[in-house]
Each structure stands twice: as C-alpha cells, then as structure tokens.
Design a protein around this motif. Sequence first.
Motif, PDB file in Angstrom:
ATOM      1  N   ARG A  31      28.803  13.800  28.114  1.00  0.00           N
ATOM      2  CA  ARG A  31      28.390  15.204  27.995  1.00  0.00           C
ATOM      3  C   ARG A  31      27.642  15.554  29.437  1.00  0.00           C
ATOM      4  NH1 ARG A  31      23.171  15.884  23.815  1.00  0.00           N
ATOM      5  NH2 ARG A  31      22.623  17.970  24.533  1.00  0.00           N
ATOM      6  N   GLN A  32      26.831  14.508  29.983  1.00  0.00           N
ATOM      7  CA  GLN A  32      26.530  14.881  31.284  1.00  0.00           C
ATOM      8  C   GLN A  32      27.211  15.377  32.256  1.00  0.00           C
ATOM      9  OE1 GLN A  32      23.185  14.854  32.083  1.00  0.00           O
ATOM     10  NE2 GLN A  32      23.456  15.503  34.052  1.00  0.00           N
ATOM     11  N   ARG A  33      28.498  14.379  32.555  1.00  0.00           N
ATOM     12  CA  ARG A  33      29.663  14.926  33.350  1.00  0.00           C
ATOM     13  C   ARG A  33      30.052  16.286  33.060  1.00  0.00           C
ATOM     14  NH1 ARG A  33      28.303  10.328  34.103  1.00  0.00           N
ATOM     15  NH2 ARG A  33      26.782  11.570  35.186  1.00  0.00           N
ATOM     16  N   ALA A  34      30.267  16.752  31.831  1.00  0.00           N
ATOM     17  CA  ALA A  34      30.575  17.917  31.626  1.00  0.00           C
ATOM     18  C   ALA A  34      29.816  19.226  31.934  1.00  0.00           C
ATOM     19  CB  ALA A  34      31.160  18.258  29.989  1.00  0.00           C
ATOM     20  N   TYR A  35      28.449  18.747  31.638  1.00  0.00           N
ATOM     21  CA  TYR A  35      27.352  19.559  32.281  1.00  0.00           C
ATOM     22  C   TYR A  35      27.201  19.852  33.934  1.00  0.00           C
ATOM     23  CZ  TYR A  35      22.461  21.049  33.497  1.00  0.00           C
ATOM     24  OH  TYR A  35      21.588  21.777  33.989  1.00  0.00           O
ATOM     25  N   GLU A  36      27.399  18.716  34.515  1.00  0.00           N
ATOM     26  CA  GLU A  36      27.550  18.969  35.763  1.00  0.00           C
ATOM     27  C   GLU A  36      28.647  19.472  36.431  1.00  0.00           C
ATOM     28  OE1 GLU A  36      27.578  14.507  36.983  1.00  0.00           O
ATOM     29  OE2 GLU A  36      25.532  14.330  36.670  1.00  0.00           O
ATOM     30  N   HIS A  37      29.723  19.492  35.809  1.00  0.00           N
ATOM     31  CA  HIS A  37      30.877  20.267  36.033  1.00  0.00           C
ATOM     32  C   HIS A  37      30.813  21.894  36.000  1.00  0.00           C
ATOM     33  CE1 HIS A  37      35.260  21.276  36.539  1.00  0.00           C
ATOM     34  NE2 HIS A  37      35.202  21.796  35.417  1.00  0.00           N
ATOM     35  N   ARG A  38      30.184  22.065  34.606  1.00  0.00           N
ATOM     36  CA  ARG A  38      29.950  23.655  34.437  1.00  0.00           C
ATOM     37  C   ARG A  38      28.926  24.149  35.492  1.00  0.00           C
ATOM     38  NH1 ARG A  38      29.284  21.574  29.316  1.00  0.00           N
ATOM     39  NH2 ARG A  38      27.222  21.914  29.494  1.00  0.00           N
ATOM     40  N   ASN A  39      28.154  23.343  35.724  1.00  0.00           N
ATOM     41  CA  ASN A  39      27.059  23.737  36.911  1.00  0.00           C
ATOM     42  C   ASN A  39      27.681  24.060  38.287  1.00  0.00           C
ATOM     43  OD1 ASN A  39      24.851  24.607  35.106  1.00  0.00           O
ATOM     44  ND2 ASN A  39      23.978  22.509  35.197  1.00  0.00           N
ATOM     45  N   SER A  40      28.558  23.101  38.743  1.00  0.00           N
ATOM     46  CA  SER A  40      29.129  23.129  39.966  1.00  0.00           C
ATOM     47  C   SER A  40      30.031  24.116  40.324  1.00  0.00           C
ATOM     48  CB  SER A  40      29.750  21.913  40.349  1.00  0.00           C
ATOM     49  OG  SER A  40      31.215  21.620  39.528  1.00  0.00           O
ATOM     50  N   LEU A  41      30.474  24.868  39.143  1.00  0.00           N
ATOM     51  CA  LEU A  41      31.442  26.076  39.128  1.00  0.00           C
ATOM     52  C   LEU A  41      30.616  27.022  39.216  1.00  0.00           C
ATOM     53  CD1 LEU A  41      34.100  25.168  36.713  1.00  0.00           C
ATOM     54  CD2 LEU A  41      34.165  24.685  39.167  1.00  0.00           C
ATOM     55  N   LYS A  42      29.417  27.208  38.791  1.00  0.00           N
ATOM     56  CA  LYS A  42      28.658  28.743  38.925  1.00  0.00           C
ATOM     57  C   LYS A  42      28.653  29.330  40.310  1.00  0.00           C
ATOM     58  CE  LYS A  42      25.287  27.623  35.175  1.00  0.00           C
ATOM     59  NZ  LYS A  42      23.874  27.308  34.855  1.00  0.00           N
ATOM     60  N   GLY A  43      28.866  30.680  40.199  1.00  0.00           N
ATOM     61  CA  GLY A  43      29.194  31.105  41.662  1.00  0.00           C
ATOM     62  C   GLY A  43      30.180  30.885  42.520  1.00  0.00           C
ATOM     63  N   THR A  44      31.167  30.451  41.911  1.00  0.00           N
ATOM     64  CA  THR A  44      32.433  30.033  42.685  1.00  0.00           C
ATOM     65  C   THR A  44      33.463  30.811  42.640  1.00  0.00           C
ATOM     66  OG1 THR A  44      33.536  28.730  41.278  1.00  0.00           O
ATOM     67  CG2 THR A  44      31.963  27.616  42.690  1.00  0.00           C
ATOM     68  N   GLY A  45      33.488  31.678  41.317  1.00  0.00           N
ATOM     69  CA  GLY A  45      34.590  32.474  40.909  1.00  0.00           C
ATOM     70  C   GLY A  45      35.773  31.806  40.180  1.00  0.00           C
ATOM     71  N   ILE A  46      35.579  30.451  40.001  1.00  0.00           N
ATOM     72  CA  ILE A  46      36.369  29.741  39.452  1.00  0.00           C
ATOM     73  C   ILE A  46      36.023  29.969  37.909  1.00  0.00           C
ATOM     74  CG2 ILE A  46      37.271  27.395  38.664  1.00  0.00           C
ATOM     75  CD1 ILE A  46      36.575  26.442  41.762  1.00  0.00           C
TER      76      ILE A  46
END
Length: 106
Positions: A31-46
């Motif tokens: 759950r934590q890895r998925a949260y980190e992944h979602r937040n790392s994509l913010k503002g990237t256009g991915i």
Amino acid sequence: MRRLLSCLWCGREIVESEAGRRRRYCRQSCRQRAYEHRNSLKGTGIPADSVVLSAQEAAALADRWFAARCAAEDIAIAVDEGAGAVELAVLSAKLVSLARDAERLR
C-alpha cells in the motif's frame, strides 16, 4: 463466499473476507509503495494508471514469461510423445505456478 483477488502492487493473491471494505493490497508495504508511486507521478504528465518498471524489473518479468512459455512447450512436446496423465498433470501444475509468478509486475 470468499474470492481471490490480486494485490494491486505486487500481484500476490489476497483472500477477500465478507466483512468490511475490499482489500486492494496484500500488505501495508505494498500500500505504501503504491502511494509513493502515485505521488512520484504527480506533475509529470504520465497517466496515474501507468505501470512504470525499472529495467531490472522489466527484465525479470520477461524472464518469468519466458519460463512460462518453456513450460507450455514442454507440455506440447509431452502430448506429442504420448505422455501419461500423471506426467501431464505435473507439467501442467508447473505451468500454472510459473504463470502465476509471471503475473506479478514487481
């Protein structure tokens, strides 16, 4: 009635219980890895639903699918050679195991 679900992060099986909300992850760490992944994509256009794999993860996934294909070819050869039911059952069980392992993205 219990249904088997897959963890949205690692692909492991989750046994759904009848009470409460449906589980999406098998462990807190997924759950934590998925949260980190979602937040790392913010503002990237991915797109948020994209799956981003490292080169090592992609190679490991390709290796797992290659192993599953080889197991399927072993079954085809065994059928052509007239293998018995016991041998085919063992080969089939191995293929199912490899295919389940190949389903994991990480």
